[in-house]
Design an enzyme around this catalytic site. Structure first.
Site, PDB file in Angstrom:
ATOM      1  N   HIS A 176       0.866  -1.189   0.000  1.00 14.22           N
ATOM      2  CA  HIS A 176       0.000   0.000   0.000  1.00 14.22           C
ATOM      3  C   HIS A 176       0.895   1.228   0.000  1.00 14.22           C
ATOM      4  CE1 HIS A 176      -3.592  -2.359   1.803  1.00 14.22           C
ATOM      5  NE2 HIS A 176      -3.700  -2.254   0.492  1.00 14.22           N
ATOM      6  N   GLU A 179       1.636   4.076   2.790  1.00 11.86           N
ATOM      7  CA  GLU A 179       2.114   3.636   4.103  1.00 11.86           C
ATOM      8  C   GLU A 179       3.642   3.658   4.109  1.00 11.86           C
ATOM      9  OE1 GLU A 179      -0.003  -0.125   4.439  1.00 11.86           O
ATOM     10  OE2 GLU A 179      -1.928   0.893   4.171  1.00 11.86           O
ATOM     11  N   HIS A 300       2.558  -3.136   6.920  1.00  5.74           N
ATOM     12  CA  HIS A 300       1.588  -2.092   6.591  1.00  5.74           C
ATOM     13  C   HIS A 300       1.581  -1.051   7.703  1.00  5.74           C
ATOM     14  CE1 HIS A 300      -0.889  -4.142   3.371  1.00  5.74           C
ATOM     15  NE2 HIS A 300      -0.110  -5.122   3.773  1.00  5.74           N
ATOM     16  N   GLU A 375       0.708  -4.056  11.283  1.00  3.41           N
ATOM     17  CA  GLU A 375       0.208  -2.698  11.057  1.00  3.41           C
ATOM     18  C   GLU A 375       1.047  -1.827  11.995  1.00  3.41           C
ATOM     19  OE1 GLU A 375      -1.958  -1.604   8.889  1.00  3.41           O
ATOM     20  OE2 GLU A 375      -3.080  -3.379   8.280  1.00  3.41           O
TER      21      GLU A 375
HETATM   22 ZN   LIG Z   1      -1.954  -1.374   4.202  1.00  2.00          ZN
END
Ligand SMILES: [Zn+2]
Ligand SMILES: *[C@@H]1O[C@H](CO)[C@@H](O)[C@H](O)[C@H]1NC(C)=O
Ligand SMILES: *[C@@H]1O[C@H](CO)[C@@H](O)[C@H](O)[C@H]1NC(C)=O
Length: 417
Positions: A176, A179, A300, A375
């Site tokens: 992504h 990020e 992420h 995350e």
């Molecule tokens: Zn992500």
């Protein structure tokens, strides 16, 4: 009324303009739902034509929700929150000012030591750094290419190996694109594995083969640097809009949960499973070395979570209990240095039902014993715009946790060469 303007700007206009999109007077709101109806009310706002940019979803367990608002929509947002008595505060008043302070360094080719841990880097900079590592550590580092992007950029990485016959650890960063802390952290880990004096780090580097890809969505990453900071997807053109969410495009329970069929959505799953060159080529690469991989880590942001497959059910599946136990201990180690709290759980229980992500596919189709998705920082303040002075602490604590993951995995009978 400005209905639809925000969507228009962020998703359509930004996709075709050639000058960098500016976020003058955009604000980031931290919203705190604390009454029974608040989640429903926020969901309604999220699904309304107003299309505010929700950086996390208003879920029953959400303590805070970050919402980005354009200057013309702030009043509408504030009135709406007031009407339902929902508390909020602004965490970034002028997003453009914040972005102007977001240091992006130019990496100087040929200066092996010149990557710093208080700034972000462009794709060219990261790839130049990989070239230097390949040149500087010829006996240990080799170039690997994990696949290709829609715009024909290679998904470049390196393999760190101190000899044949070792089991492997795979690091996947930057799927992504907004990020940015993800590639930065992966680069730090790479650097530690090659140059740390710490004994435990040195043996982690020596005992395993490391397959490392800091930026698995290169087109999106370039776009987030050059055109639109908040870009998440790849850059496939679809009608008048762009981009497939590469972490909803993998071929496991594709489009079942947490993904969209609308091409202008940030969660657009694509026209079919593995329709995208990035996910298709990278998955083939992973499969080709799959029987060697003992640990797969995807990076992420944000939320401070350690996620385990699968995203289709809160029911524990496969070796969930081992994975949670190992993961919780590693997150304990992560918190030692700066006190950063993490929550561990499967995707569905820790965030929401969401399928088509890389870790579920790797778990199901490559049968890698231990698969996690980080995350990274933060939780409630800057979201995707983590200030550069948090790159180093985020990376250090993450490295601590990876060493503990390996340590605990062995105690539980995994990762033994
Ligand atoms: Zn992500
Ligand atoms: C941002 O807001 C300030 C204060 O209201 C205003 O003077 C300025 O023109 C705005 N800037 C842009 C680019 O809209
Ligand atoms: C969830 O997906 C996994 C992997 O595809 C599968 O094994 C499992 O049966 C699914 N669980 C449910 C409840 O559908």
């Amino acid at each position: 009324m400005k209905f639809g303007i925000f969507l228009f700007i962020t998703l359509t206009f930004s996709s075709v303009l050639c000058e960098k999109f500016r976020f003058d007077n955009y604000s980031l709101y931290k919203v705190t739902p604390n009454k029974n109806n608040h989640i429903d009310v926020l969901r309604e706002l999220q699904n309304s034509e107003l299309k505010f940019d929700f950086w996390n979803d208003p879920l029953p367990n959400a303590e805070h929700v970050l919402i980005l608002s354009g200057p013309n929509e702030k009043e509408i947002l504030e009135n709406y929150l007031k009407k339902y008595d929902i508390k909020s505060e602004i965490t970034i008043n002028n997003v453009q000012e914040h972005l102007d302070k977001e240091v992006v360094d130019v990496y100087k080719r040929g200066e092996q030591r010149s990557m710093a841990w208080n700034s972000y880097y462009t794709l060219d900079g990261i790839y130049a750094w990989l070239d230097n590592l390949i040149a500087y550590y010829p006996n240990v580092v080799t170039e690997i290419v994990g696949g290709i992007s829609y715009e024909s950029r290679p998904i470049r990485g390196i393999k760190i190996s101190h000899g044949p016959g070792r089991r492997a650890i795979f690091l996947e960063g930057g799927i992504h694109s907004r990020e940015w802390i993800s590639p930065a952290t992966v680069n730090f880990i790479t650097n530690e594995l090659l140059s740390s004096d710490d004994e435990e780090t040195k043996s982690a580097a020596r005992d395993y083969d490391w397959y490392i890809f800091p930026v698995t969505n290169p087109d999106g990453y370039v776009w987030s640097h050059e055109q639109f900071r908040m870009w998440r997807k790849n850059r496939r053109p679809i009608g008048s809009t762009f981009g497939v969410d590469l972490n909803r495009n993998w071929n496991n329970n594709w489009l079942r949960f947490g993904s969209s069929t609308n091409p202008s959505s940030d969660n657009y799953a694509g026209p079919g499973p593995f329709s995208e060159p990035e996910s298709r080529t990278l998955s083939s690469y992973i499969k080709s070395i799959g029987d060697k991989i003992d640990l797969y880590l995807s990076f992420h942001s944000f939320g401070q979570l350690l996620l385990i497959p699968f995203g289709n059910s809160t029911q524990p599946a496969a070796n969930y209990h081992d994975a949670v136990n190992i993961g919780r201990r590693a997150m304990g180690a992560l918190s030692v240095r700066y006190g950063t709290p993490y929550t561990t759980g499967n995707i569905a229980e820790a965030i929401y039902l969401a399928t088509g992500g890389s870790i579920d596919w790797v778990k199901e189709f490559v049968q890698v014993p231990l698969v996690y998705c980080y995350e990274l920082r933060d939780r409630t303040q800057y979201g995707f715009l983590l200030p550069p002075d948090q790159i180093l602490p985020t990376s250090e604590e993450t490295m601590d946790s990876i060493l503990e993951l390996i340590h605990q995995a062995k105690r539980f009978g995994y990762m033994n060469n």
